[in-house]
Motif scaffolding. Structure first.
Motif, PDB file in Angstrom:
ATOM      1  N   ARG A   3      -0.419 -12.159  -0.938  1.00 25.20           N
ATOM      2  CA  ARG A   3       0.424 -12.284  -2.123  1.00 25.20           C
ATOM      3  C   ARG A   3       0.981 -10.919  -2.489  1.00 25.20           C
ATOM      4  NH1 ARG A   3      -0.721 -11.809  -7.618  1.00 25.20           N
ATOM      5  NH2 ARG A   3       0.716 -12.920  -8.993  1.00 25.20           N
ATOM      6  N   LEU A   4       2.295 -10.862  -2.673  1.00 26.13           N
ATOM      7  CA  LEU A   4       2.929  -9.620  -3.075  1.00 26.13           C
ATOM      8  C   LEU A   4       2.948  -9.554  -4.598  1.00 26.13           C
ATOM      9  CD1 LEU A   4       5.993  -9.503  -0.644  1.00 26.13           C
ATOM     10  CD2 LEU A   4       3.824  -8.312  -0.432  1.00 26.13           C
ATOM     11  N   ASP A   5       2.102  -8.713  -5.161  1.00 24.97           N
ATOM     12  CA  ASP A   5       2.016  -8.579  -6.612  1.00 24.97           C
ATOM     13  C   ASP A   5       2.969  -7.469  -7.064  1.00 24.97           C
ATOM     14  OD1 ASP A   5       1.120  -8.756  -9.262  1.00 24.97           O
ATOM     15  OD2 ASP A   5      -0.321  -7.158  -8.917  1.00 24.97           O
ATOM     16  N   PRO A   6       4.074  -7.818  -7.730  1.00 28.08           N
ATOM     17  CA  PRO A   6       5.068  -6.798  -8.105  1.00 28.08           C
ATOM     18  C   PRO A   6       4.480  -5.659  -8.932  1.00 28.08           C
ATOM     19  CG  PRO A   6       5.959  -9.012  -8.404  1.00 28.08           C
ATOM     20  CD  PRO A   6       4.500  -9.177  -8.121  1.00 28.08           C
ATOM     21  N   ALA A   7       3.595  -5.982  -9.869  1.00 29.51           N
ATOM     22  CA  ALA A   7       3.034  -4.929 -10.724  1.00 29.51           C
ATOM     23  C   ALA A   7       2.239  -3.921  -9.906  1.00 29.51           C
ATOM     24  CB  ALA A   7       2.156  -5.552 -11.804  1.00 29.51           C
ATOM     25  N   THR A   8       1.461  -4.412  -8.947  1.00 32.07           N
ATOM     26  CA  THR A   8       0.664  -3.526  -8.100  1.00 32.07           C
ATOM     27  C   THR A   8       1.551  -2.655  -7.245  1.00 32.07           C
ATOM     28  OG1 THR A   8      -1.181  -5.092  -8.027  1.00 32.07           O
ATOM     29  CG2 THR A   8      -1.081  -3.433  -6.286  1.00 32.07           C
ATOM     30  N   LEU A   9       2.586  -3.234  -6.659  1.00 32.25           N
ATOM     31  CA  LEU A   9       3.489  -2.460  -5.801  1.00 32.25           C
ATOM     32  C   LEU A   9       4.238  -1.412  -6.619  1.00 32.25           C
ATOM     33  CD1 LEU A   9       4.935  -5.234  -3.451  1.00 32.25           C
ATOM     34  CD2 LEU A   9       2.895  -3.807  -3.170  1.00 32.25           C
ATOM     35  N   CYS A  10       4.673  -1.766  -7.816  1.00 28.98           N
ATOM     36  CA  CYS A  10       5.363  -0.791  -8.672  1.00 28.98           C
ATOM     37  C   CYS A  10       4.428   0.343  -9.073  1.00 28.98           C
ATOM     38  CB  CYS A  10       5.913  -1.488  -9.917  1.00 28.98           C
ATOM     39  SG  CYS A  10       7.311  -2.577  -9.604  1.00 28.98           S
ATOM     40  N   ASP A  41       3.423  -3.539   3.956  1.00 26.69           N
ATOM     41  CA  ASP A  41       4.084  -2.334   4.450  1.00 26.69           C
ATOM     42  C   ASP A  41       5.244  -1.971   3.535  1.00 26.69           C
ATOM     43  OD1 ASP A  41       2.431  -2.203   6.754  1.00 26.69           O
ATOM     44  OD2 ASP A  41       3.673  -3.717   7.727  1.00 26.69           O
ATOM     45  N   LEU A  42       5.094  -0.861   2.815  1.00 32.10           N
ATOM     46  CA  LEU A  42       6.170  -0.342   1.971  1.00 32.10           C
ATOM     47  C   LEU A  42       6.848   0.811   2.689  1.00 32.10           C
ATOM     48  CD1 LEU A  42       4.424  -0.222  -1.539  1.00 32.10           C
ATOM     49  CD2 LEU A  42       5.895  -2.006  -0.609  1.00 32.10           C
ATOM     50  N   ASP A  64       2.890   9.585   4.477  1.00 29.68           N
ATOM     51  CA  ASP A  64       2.246   8.327   4.838  1.00 29.68           C
ATOM     52  C   ASP A  64       0.960   8.217   4.026  1.00 29.68           C
ATOM     53  OD1 ASP A  64       1.029   6.137   5.990  1.00 29.68           O
ATOM     54  OD2 ASP A  64       1.450   6.744   8.046  1.00 29.68           O
ATOM     55  N   ARG A  65       0.899   7.220   3.140  1.00 25.72           N
ATOM     56  CA  ARG A  65      -0.269   7.055   2.276  1.00 25.72           C
ATOM     57  C   ARG A  65      -0.704   5.595   2.289  1.00 25.72           C
ATOM     58  NH1 ARG A  65       0.861   9.613  -3.498  1.00 25.72           N
ATOM     59  NH2 ARG A  65      -1.426   9.729  -3.512  1.00 25.72           N
ATOM     60  N   SER A  66      -1.983   5.353   2.064  1.00 27.07           N
ATOM     61  CA  SER A  66      -2.515   3.994   2.062  1.00 27.07           C
ATOM     62  C   SER A  66      -3.448   3.802   0.865  1.00 27.07           C
ATOM     63  CB  SER A  66      -3.288   3.708   3.356  1.00 27.07           C
ATOM     64  OG  SER A  66      -2.437   3.735   4.475  1.00 27.07           O
ATOM     65  N   TRP A  67      -3.480   2.588   0.354  1.00 28.76           N
ATOM     66  CA  TRP A  67      -4.358   2.187  -0.738  1.00 28.76           C
ATOM     67  C   TRP A  67      -4.905   0.796  -0.444  1.00 28.76           C
ATOM     68  CZ3 TRP A  67       0.473   4.097  -0.989  1.00 28.76           C
ATOM     69  CH2 TRP A  67       0.697   5.285  -1.684  1.00 28.76           C
ATOM     70  N   THR A  68      -5.980   0.454  -1.110  1.00 27.19           N
ATOM     71  CA  THR A  68      -6.462  -0.929  -1.104  1.00 27.19           C
ATOM     72  C   THR A  68      -6.471  -1.418  -2.545  1.00 27.19           C
ATOM     73  OG1 THR A  68      -7.824  -0.581   0.862  1.00 27.19           O
ATOM     74  CG2 THR A  68      -8.352  -2.477  -0.509  1.00 27.19           C
ATOM     75  N   ARG A  69      -5.749  -2.492  -2.781  1.00 29.50           N
ATOM     76  CA  ARG A  69      -5.657  -3.082  -4.114  1.00 29.50           C
ATOM     77  C   ARG A  69      -5.994  -4.561  -4.015  1.00 29.50           C
ATOM     78  NH1 ARG A  69      -5.163   1.615  -5.102  1.00 29.50           N
ATOM     79  NH2 ARG A  69      -3.670   2.662  -6.481  1.00 29.50           N
ATOM     80  N   GLU A  73      -4.658  -4.111   1.804  1.00 29.26           N
ATOM     81  CA  GLU A  73      -4.258  -2.750   2.161  1.00 29.26           C
ATOM     82  C   GLU A  73      -2.752  -2.605   2.009  1.00 29.26           C
ATOM     83  OE1 GLU A  73      -4.276   0.353   5.935  1.00 29.26           O
ATOM     84  OE2 GLU A  73      -5.836  -1.190   5.804  1.00 29.26           O
ATOM     85  N   ILE A  74      -2.347  -1.558   1.316  1.00 29.01           N
ATOM     86  CA  ILE A  74      -0.931  -1.259   1.089  1.00 29.01           C
ATOM     87  C   ILE A  74      -0.633   0.085   1.731  1.00 29.01           C
ATOM     88  CG2 ILE A  74       0.875  -0.873  -0.625  1.00 29.01           C
ATOM     89  CD1 ILE A  74      -0.820  -2.536  -2.589  1.00 29.01           C
TER      90      ILE A  74
END
Length: 259
Positions: A3-10, A41-42, A64-69, A73-74
């Motif tokens: 699921r693409l959560d807009p708030a998390t991506l922003c 993948d952003l 190049d950065r990565s997070w887990t929300r 994994e983003i």
């Protein structure tokens, strides 16, 4: 599927060391075959300050950065505006797909101007990019048997064919399958099967095409892409370089304090 959560991506793109010109979603979500366990993948472009461009100490051309929300994994990869513009002027379908992705997380005036200049970056030689990537992904599928590289193979070939014929970049596999008569009828089955798992294998798909059928269809699509390239009305060289140069100078100088 993920699921693409807009708030998390922003939230992710807002916390960056340099201003972003844009950020979009790429990868399997853009291509139309995400799995329930797919990463997000952003991709985008950042703007280095002039002091980190004109002097001896250069800022990072790529970040190049990565997070887990929430268990997802983003991954965010951005290039400085100058590097991004140079890549646009090469036969690089990746950056064009990122720029033109309809899954937009962050945008602005510079992004809109880049999108407007994108048609001037297209050439018939982008067919070589798509053919080369398809061949790489096919070898990966032959080695692993996984659905993901097989769908990437079909997606890139169909994107290249569509681009050569229409001058429009479409990265979404279900859309390509619906619009191109050459697309095999079983692609919908493979897309649905891949939704179950990022690394699921073709062998586990009921009624999946056999190795011989896949080989025949992929060779046929490679031939179609080559013929489409030869018949394409796209230019030999990009035409957007002067406008991209002017845009880059303008946005870089506009960011200088006191101007």
């Amino acid at each position: 599927m993920t699921r693409l959560d807009p708030a998390t991506l922003c939230e992710v793109v807002a916390d960056q060391p340099y201003p972003l010109l844009f950020a979009t979603v790429s990868g399997a979500h853009l291509y139309g075959f995400p799995s329930r366990d797919s990463d997000v993948d952003l991709r985008g472009a950042h703007l280095l300050p002039a002091v980190e461009v004109v002097g001896l100490r250069q800022g990072p051309a790529t970040l190049d950065r990565s997070w887990t929300r929430h268990g997802v994994e983003i991954d965010l990869v951005t290039h400085d505006a100058a590097k991004f513009a140079r890549m646009l002027l090469q036969r690089n379908g990746y950056v064009l797909e990122q720029l033109l992705s309809p899954l937009v997380v962050l945008t602005g005036e510079a992004h809109a101007e880049l999108v407007a200049l994108a048609p001037g970056c297209l050439t018939r030689h982008h067919a070589h990019h798509y053919l080369g990537f398809a061949q790489t992904q096919r070898r990966l599928h032959d080695r692993t048997g996984e659905l993901k590289p097989l769908l990437y193979t079909f997606r890139t070939l169909l994107t290249g064919i569509h681009l050569m014929r229409t001058g429009r970049l479409v990265a979404h596999l279900p859309t390509l399958a619906a619009e191109l008569a050459e697309a095999p009828a079983y692609l919908g089955t493979l897309v649905a099967a891949k939704a179950a798992g990022e690394h699921d294998r073709l062998a586990g798909v009921p009624d999946a095409p056999g190795v011989d059928r896949l080989g025949t269809d992929l060779v046929a699509l490679e031939s179609v892409l080559d013929h489409a390239r030869q018949a394409s009305r796209l230019p030999e060289r990009p035409t957007a370089e002067p406008a991209l140069h002017d845009l880059l100078v303008r946005i870089r100088l506009a960011a200088v304090p006191g101007r």
